[in-house]
Design an enzyme around this catalytic site. Structure first.
Site, mmCIF file in Angstrom:
data_model
loop_
_atom_site.group_PDB
_atom_site.id
_atom_site.type_symbol
_atom_site.label_atom_id
_atom_site.label_comp_id
_atom_site.label_asym_id
_atom_site.label_seq_id
_atom_site.Cartn_x
_atom_site.Cartn_y
_atom_site.Cartn_z
ATOM 1 N N ALA A 61 0.933 -1.243 0.087
ATOM 2 C CA ALA A 61 0.098 0.145 0.120
ATOM 3 C C ALA A 61 1.008 1.181 -0.045
ATOM 4 C CB ALA A 61 -1.017 0.029 1.344
ATOM 5 N N GLY A 102 0.909 -4.953 0.741
ATOM 6 C CA GLY A 102 -0.554 -5.157 0.027
ATOM 7 C C GLY A 102 0.052 -5.731 -1.307
ATOM 8 N N GLU A 105 -0.310 -9.267 -1.183
ATOM 9 C CA GLU A 105 -2.089 -9.378 -0.748
ATOM 10 C C GLU A 105 -2.708 -9.349 -2.265
ATOM 11 O OE1 GLU A 105 -2.099 -6.452 2.399
ATOM 12 O OE2 GLU A 105 -3.031 -7.945 3.704
ATOM 13 N N GLU A 125 4.268 -5.409 7.389
ATOM 14 C CA GLU A 125 3.236 -4.415 7.936
ATOM 15 C C GLU A 125 3.432 -4.169 9.494
ATOM 16 O OE1 GLU A 125 2.406 -6.616 5.833
ATOM 17 O OE2 GLU A 125 0.790 -5.628 4.349
HETATM 18 N N1 T1G Z 1 4.624 3.290 0.172
HETATM 19 C C1 T1G Z 1 4.961 4.550 -0.490
HETATM 20 N N2 T1G Z 1 6.501 4.805 -0.523
HETATM 21 C C2 T1G Z 1 7.165 3.758 -0.420
HETATM 22 C C3 T1G Z 1 6.893 2.567 0.111
HETATM 23 C C4 T1G Z 1 5.450 2.224 0.342
HETATM 24 N N3 T1G Z 1 5.070 1.088 0.719
HETATM 25 N N4 T1G Z 1 8.047 1.796 0.142
HETATM 26 C C5 T1G Z 1 9.085 2.438 0.028
HETATM 27 N N5 T1G Z 1 8.571 3.681 -0.243
HETATM 28 C C6 T1G Z 1 9.324 4.722 -0.651
HETATM 29 C C7 T1G Z 1 10.211 5.254 0.258
HETATM 30 O O1 T1G Z 1 9.950 6.070 1.208
HETATM 31 C C8 T1G Z 1 11.510 5.841 -0.507
HETATM 32 O O2 T1G Z 1 11.006 6.945 -0.954
HETATM 33 C C9 T1G Z 1 11.559 4.927 -1.992
HETATM 34 O O3 T1G Z 1 10.057 4.479 -1.749
HETATM 35 C C10 T1G Z 1 12.649 3.937 -1.768
HETATM 36 O O4 T1G Z 1 12.534 3.414 -0.457
HETATM 37 C C11 T1G Z 1 -3.106 -3.366 3.458
HETATM 38 C C12 T1G Z 1 -1.619 -1.546 4.585
HETATM 39 C C13 T1G Z 1 10.112 -1.634 -0.771
HETATM 40 C C14 T1G Z 1 12.021 -3.038 0.195
HETATM 41 O O5 T1G Z 1 6.090 -1.672 4.407
HETATM 42 O O6 T1G Z 1 10.544 -2.130 2.849
HETATM 43 O O7 T1G Z 1 0.675 -2.687 2.583
HETATM 44 O O8 T1G Z 1 12.740 8.485 0.277
HETATM 45 O O9 T1G Z 1 14.680 3.804 0.207
HETATM 46 O O10 T1G Z 1 15.875 0.259 -0.162
HETATM 47 O O11 T1G Z 1 -1.614 -4.754 4.265
HETATM 48 O O12 T1G Z 1 11.284 0.557 0.945
HETATM 49 O O13 T1G Z 1 12.898 7.687 -2.176
HETATM 50 O O14 T1G Z 1 11.163 9.379 -1.700
HETATM 51 O O15 T1G Z 1 13.374 1.979 1.301
HETATM 52 O O16 T1G Z 1 15.229 -0.257 -2.257
HETATM 53 C C15 T1G Z 1 3.657 -2.485 3.439
HETATM 54 C C16 T1G Z 1 8.168 -0.664 2.878
HETATM 55 C C17 T1G Z 1 2.872 -1.341 3.495
HETATM 56 C C18 T1G Z 1 7.281 -1.901 2.582
HETATM 57 C C19 T1G Z 1 12.471 -0.762 -1.086
HETATM 58 N N6 T1G Z 1 4.775 -2.517 2.713
HETATM 59 N N7 T1G Z 1 9.312 -0.505 2.131
HETATM 60 O O17 T1G Z 1 13.742 -0.890 -0.552
HETATM 61 O O18 T1G Z 1 14.293 1.741 -0.944
HETATM 62 S S1 T1G Z 1 1.495 -1.457 4.402
HETATM 63 C C20 T1G Z 1 5.983 -2.090 3.374
HETATM 64 C C21 T1G Z 1 10.404 -1.093 2.283
HETATM 65 C C22 T1G Z 1 0.324 -2.219 3.602
HETATM 66 C C23 T1G Z 1 -1.898 -3.435 3.698
HETATM 67 C C24 T1G Z 1 -0.862 -2.457 4.184
HETATM 68 C C25 T1G Z 1 11.234 -0.561 1.164
HETATM 69 C C26 T1G Z 1 11.528 -1.392 -0.073
HETATM 70 P P1 T1G Z 1 12.303 8.442 -1.265
HETATM 71 P P2 T1G Z 1 13.820 2.693 -0.025
HETATM 72 P P3 T1G Z 1 14.887 0.104 -1.048
#
Ligand code: T1G
Length: 698
Positions: A61, A102, A105, A125
């Site tokens: 998400a 997501g 999912e 999450e």
């Molecule tokens: N949403 C928006 N922006 C995101 C993002 C996300 N999910 N994940 C990363 N970014 C942005 C981050 O802020 C950075 O932005 C850029 O991408 C590169 O990130 C219903 C509700 C995916 C493994 O928790 O673990 O789904 O600083 O530096 O090292 O169940 O980012 O460049 O402007 O970390 O290559 C669940 C979180 C969401 C994954 C990539 N997903 N992200 O790592 O790059 S909740 C997460 C990560 C959800 C549902 C629920 C990592 C990455 P900027 P980065 P990276």
């Protein structure tokens, strides 16, 4: 458009395209739903492939939408997954690189999933204080089995696609595709296009032979590891529902309720704040992302003491060769022996393989001559904290180092501009303030001198990422960000003793709040003589900044802390347990009498708020002066360098959660206390302004 649509033969290909990681924001969700409908309406299309452009299938998400109406705008993630699952034509997810949250999912709502090897698969999450809220807790157990799924959901760590595909009986992946993933996915889609009924994960069963016993065991395990974090326990509840709920939809509804409730917890807000704060810290407002960086392939460290050795280890761990320079051979020998001992301790704990130790030590060389380090790309000075000594070092470096080498100082209190002025290349001089132990603490304060070049800053921030540090840029002032704030915190701790608290009461109160260690246990660990030296300087520089004398009296008693076997607490030989000391209490009581202070009972609440709000008020001044460029940077300093509790998101986030109006009210009360420092408790103008306007720091 954040998802493209094209037809390849009889297969419609929908490609997520929402950089940087195909976060499933509203526009993307809408485009995918439209693509599925369009494919279903097109008689020429027999199957659908869902792919991800760029560096991810999908990172989940779009966390940037959380807390805004877009996050729940239809089609929300649940509705989108339902649309995919209800498609009359098979939908094949083509997974590569990253498929998380997501994103996974959504893939689980597809009829089939094919993956490239090496993809990171996770439901992370829980690391944001949440749980998979779009069916992950109900579907993952159905394709990977209850135990593997619960492990992944409670830990949130990624597992490689090929590892999961090899699990016996797994139904997560229908095929691993080597070579061109899209071609392979389209070929697979053509193969299954006519197959009916369409398989769906919701029709599978999640079973466990000893469900009650297993979930009880899981609850006990989670309870032990997740103090202060509510999400992990809720993950267990949801996965249990995958096994026990009367229907799939009942389990889904249960999960949705649990997810929504967690979204509004302060812990989740703090974790989401920290997630973005960490990434924002690497962005410097006036240094463009594409600023050219200097190549850093060889590093030199001046000084083989505790800090020099620890600093060197960071680079060795990242595979970067280091030359350590000292003035005497025995200092070198001692320093190298310490580095080796640190690595051997990790090998003993099974945290490091012997061959890795050998590799790292092979990258380490030593010298007594500046001439041997002249070709280093970066040199970090970590010598005695005295301006005269630093002057000698930087004059020598200026003579010897090749043009373009970055000259960094690890100073924790001295003026980086003055250090830069010892050289003819101030644009190449920068502060790199590591925190002890330098090879462990994640925080690195990058101190920007008035003349520090933007490319030097960009380079150092990139190097910090390479050596896995959280770098925060600080301007030049005494104590930079962290130590300048902790000085006010320490002053308050001393006043609290004079007014009636004991060291153990103060430590216990702030440790209950969540700090890893209270100020007095911390002093005993770091050495009370360090603060003593700084206060002696302060008495000369800032005579009107009052400190409690108790810390000086303690040092005059020779009680420097663990290193002298006694400090604020007593210690048994070779033990670290802090034992309240009658001698210290007696010294404090005697000192109160001399001050004419009648001790009073002080509540834990007052202790916590005086300590934490002293950080907040000083931080507001640091922000006003531009020493820190954003409040979230200050939170990162405290979360990664000072043991501030992660589930509270840092001092600024905590103040925001309390409401800045309430913070100012508390400070007004503290200002009325005759034994405190009324002048200090005048709210910083920025804080007063934000409080008046009902605003937040972050
Ligand atoms: N949403 C928006 N922006 C995101 C993002 C996300 N999910 N994940 C990363 N970014 C942005 C981050 O802020 C950075 O932005 C850029 O991408 C590169 O990130 C219903 C509700 C995916 C493994 O928790 O673990 O789904 O600083 O530096 O090292 O169940 O980012 O460049 O402007 O970390 O290559 C669940 C979180 C969401 C994954 C990539 N997903 N992200 O790592 O790059 S909740 C997460 C990560 C959800 C549902 C629920 C990592 C990455 P900027 P980065 P990276």
């Amino acid at each position: 458009m954040t998802a493209s649509y094209e037809v390849r033969g009889a297969v419609a290909v929908i490609t997520l395209n929402n950089p940087p990681v195909n976060g499933l924001g509203y526009a993307t969700r809408k485009a995918v739903a439209e693509g599925v409908a369009r494919a279903n309406d097109d008689a020429a299309v027999q199957a659908i492939v869902l792919a991800g452009a760029g560096k991810a299938f999908s990172g989940g998400a779009d966390i940037r939408e959380f807390g805004t109406p877009k996050a729940l705008a239809e089609p929300n993630l649940l509705s989108l997954i339902k649309t995919v699952e209800a498609s009359g034509k098979p939908v094949v997810a083509a997974i590569h690189t990253v498929c998380m949250g997501g994103g996974l999912e959504l893939a689980l709502g597809c009829h089939y999933r094919v993956a490239a090897p090496g993809a990171s698969i996770a439901l992370p999450e829980v690391k944001l204080g949440l749980l998979p809220g779009a069916g992950g807790t109900q579907r993952l157990p159905r394709v990977l089995g209850v135990e593997m799924a619960l492990n992944m959901i409670v830990k949130g760590d990624p597992v490689k696609s090929e590892v999961l595909a090899a699990l016996p009986g797994q139904k997560l992946f229908d095929r691993l595709i080597d070579g061109d993933l899209l071609e392979g996915a389209i070929a697979f889609a053509n193969e299954v296009a006519a197959r009916r009924p369409l398989p769906s994960v919701r029709q599978l069963k999640a079973v466990h032979p000893e469900a009650d016993a297993y979930f009880q065991f899981a609850r006990n395990t989670v309870k032990a590891m997740a103090k202060h974090f509510p999400a992990p326990a809720r993950c267990v509840d949801c996965v249990e529902q995958a096994v026990k709920a009367p229907s799939f939809d009942a389990g889904l509804a249960y999960e949705r309720g649990a997810f929504t409730a967690l979204m509004f917890t302060p812990e989740s807000r703090a974790l989401r704040h920290a997630f973005f704060a960490e990434r924002a810290a690497s962005k410097i407002p006036d240094v463009p992302e594409d600023t050219p960086q200097r190549k850093i392939e060889r590093v030199a460290v001046i000084g083989a003491g505790t800090m020099g050795g620890g600093i060197a280890m960071n680079f060795l761990n990242a595979g970067i060769p280091v030359t350590i320079l000292e003035t005497k051979q025995e200092a070198l020998d001692r320093g190298i022996a310490t580095v080796r001992k640190n690595y051997e301790a990790q090998v003993k704990k099974g945290k490091l393989q012997q061959d890795k130790l050998d590799q790292r030590m092979a990258l380490l060389s030593t010298t007594l001559s500046y001439d041997d380090i002249k070709n280093a790309d970066l040199v970090i000075e970590a010598v005695f904290e005295d301006l005269g000594v630093k002057e000698g070092v930087f004059k020598a470096l200026d003579e010897v180092m090749k043009p373009g080498a970055i000259l960094a100082s690890n100073t924790s209190t001295l003026d980086v501009d003055r250090i830069a002025a010892f050289t003819k290349r101030p644009q190449d001089v920068v502060g790199m303030h590591f925190f002890s132990p330098a090879n462990v603490m994640k925080l690195l304060e990058v101190v920007r001198g008035a003349k520090t070049g933007k490319d030097v800053l960009a380079t150092v921030m990139a190097v910090a990422k390479k050596i896995r540090k959280t770098a925060v840029v600080s301007g030049v002032c005494d104590g930079f960000i962290g130590n300048r704030m902790i000085e006010q915190y320490s002053r308050q701790a001393g006043f609290l003793l004079e007014e009636g608290a004991t060291p153990q009461q103060v430590d216990k109160a702030i440790e209950k709040f969540g700090f890893a260690m209270g100020p007095f246990r911390m002093g005993d660990l770091a050495g009370n003589d360090i603060g003593w030296a700084i206060r002696k300087r302060r008495y000369v520089e800032k005579p009107n900044m009052r400190y409690s004398k108790t810390a000086d009296l303690l040092c005059e008693m020779g009680r420097y802390g663990q290193k002298t076997g006694a400090g604020w607490y007593d210690y048994l030989p070779g033990k670290r347990d802090a034992i309240p000391s009658a001698a210290v209490v007696e010294m404090i009581e005697k000192h109160r009498a001399e001050l004419g202070i009648t001790p009073r009972k002080i509540s834990d609440d007052e202790i916590v708020h005086r300590l934490v709000y002293s950080l907040v008020n000083e931080a507001a001044k640091i922000l006003e002066e531009g020493i820190a460029s954003k409040a979230s940077d200050i939170d990162m300093v405290y979360l990664t360098g000072y043991g501030f509790p992660l589930w509270r998101g840092g001092p600024m986030n905590y103040a925001d959660e309390q409401g800045l109006y309430n913070v100012v009210q508390a400070m007004k009360r503290f200002a009325k206390n005759p034994h405190d420092d009324a002048a200090f408790w005048q709210p910083a103008p920025l804080l007063a302004k934000l409080a008046d306007e009902g605003k937040r720091f972050n």
